[in-house]
Design an enzyme around this catalytic site. Sequence first.
Site, short mmCIF file in Angstrom:
data_model
loop_
_atom_site.label_atom_id
_atom_site.label_comp_id
_atom_site.label_asym_id
_atom_site.label_seq_id
_atom_site.Cartn_x
_atom_site.Cartn_y
_atom_site.Cartn_z
CG HIS A 11 9.82 -70.53 5.41
ND1 HIS A 11 9.22 -70.45 6.42
CD2 HIS A 11 11.39 -70.47 5.95
CE1 HIS A 11 9.84 -70.09 7.54
NE2 HIS A 11 11.21 -70.57 7.31
CG HIS A 49 11.95 -69.31 11.29
ND1 HIS A 49 13.27 -69.76 11.28
CD2 HIS A 49 12.09 -68.05 11.68
CE1 HIS A 49 14.15 -68.80 11.59
NE2 HIS A 49 13.56 -68.00 11.87
ZN LIG Z 1 13.89 -71.71 10.54
#
Ligand SMILES: [Zn+2]
Length: 371
Positions: A169, A207
């Site tokens: 991320h 994600h």
């Molecule tokens: Zn994740």
Amino acid sequence: MRVFHSPKHRLHEPAVEVFSGRTGPSWEVAARAEVIRDALAADPAFVLELPSEHGLEPALAIHDAGLVRFLAEAWDAWRAAGETSDAFMADTFLHAGFRLAAGGGAAALSEPHAPGGRIGYWCFDTATAITGGTWEAARAAVDVAVSAADAVLAGEPVAYGLCRPPGHHAGRSLFGGYCYLNNAAIAAEHLVGAGAGRVGILDLDYHHGNGTQEVFWERADVPYASLHGDPDRAYPYFTGRAGETGAGAGAGATFNQPLPAGTGDTAYLAALERALDWLGGRHDGILVVSLGMDTFGLDPLCDFALTTPAYYETGSRVAATGARLVVIAEGGYHLPTLGENVRQWLRGAAGLPRVDSEAIDPAPAGSASVG
Ligand SMILES: [Zn+2]
């Protein structure tokens, strides 16, 4: 298989996060890496090693020097300002509206002086606190990733970097989602710099890897493919749609497959095949795999329904492409199965026989998600 792991990850253990209106202990705990290490240490197929030191250069090849400087200074600056909390968290973020309110001028675009402003300048969520040991742990995770990449450059068909904190991320100039420095992106860039040619990234965390996508958005030499929860319901919400395919020199070099809640083994493996088909021919023999295990049916944060055998199968299919693999740890929050699921994935990737693990019958968990 060579496995790289640093005990320095234990220095990072945020006591708090704010997620979905809930203030509580972070889901991203040191025990995550410990259960993976224990599961691999108990299997003679894996050899655990400490990483070698690589300094800041690999991180600076990916991240804005200002972000790296902030992360290095953040804890001391927070304390020097008289703060006593154990967790330095952003409470005010550089939303685009601030830039508009300041007329889009240079002042609104520069890093503030106060620690609370600085962290809101670089961070994008309330799940990613900085503690006294965060910087040292994040630096060690980079060493772990680069050491795994070096092992593959030296001829290993597959190596595992047990990175913690995770990384996918974290973008060029932002951090969040439990991630500070993007270990997978740093590994890929290190491989490119070492003459590996085009290096593909396969992101298998639940994600979307917004940071990795951003870093290589305009690059054709590091194609990025991701399978993930549809951002229409899943963190990080703003990225990961199928229409995001790269730009400039990287136009067409990003491939996103957002998947529905309840995605099980069959549908996931079909999506994996599409990603592998897409990556085939776009790299020169090495793949970096962002391996999150939060796709598991019992994961407390996510809503896929994968079972343990699917991890062996996934590792096996990725290795069957013939690519050499630098496998980097990302998310995964169901501690009782995390180590075994990683072990099964890696055994599949190494062409080792599947071993029976205790039967686990996952049911789809809740839909909340971060990490
Ligand atoms: Zn994740």
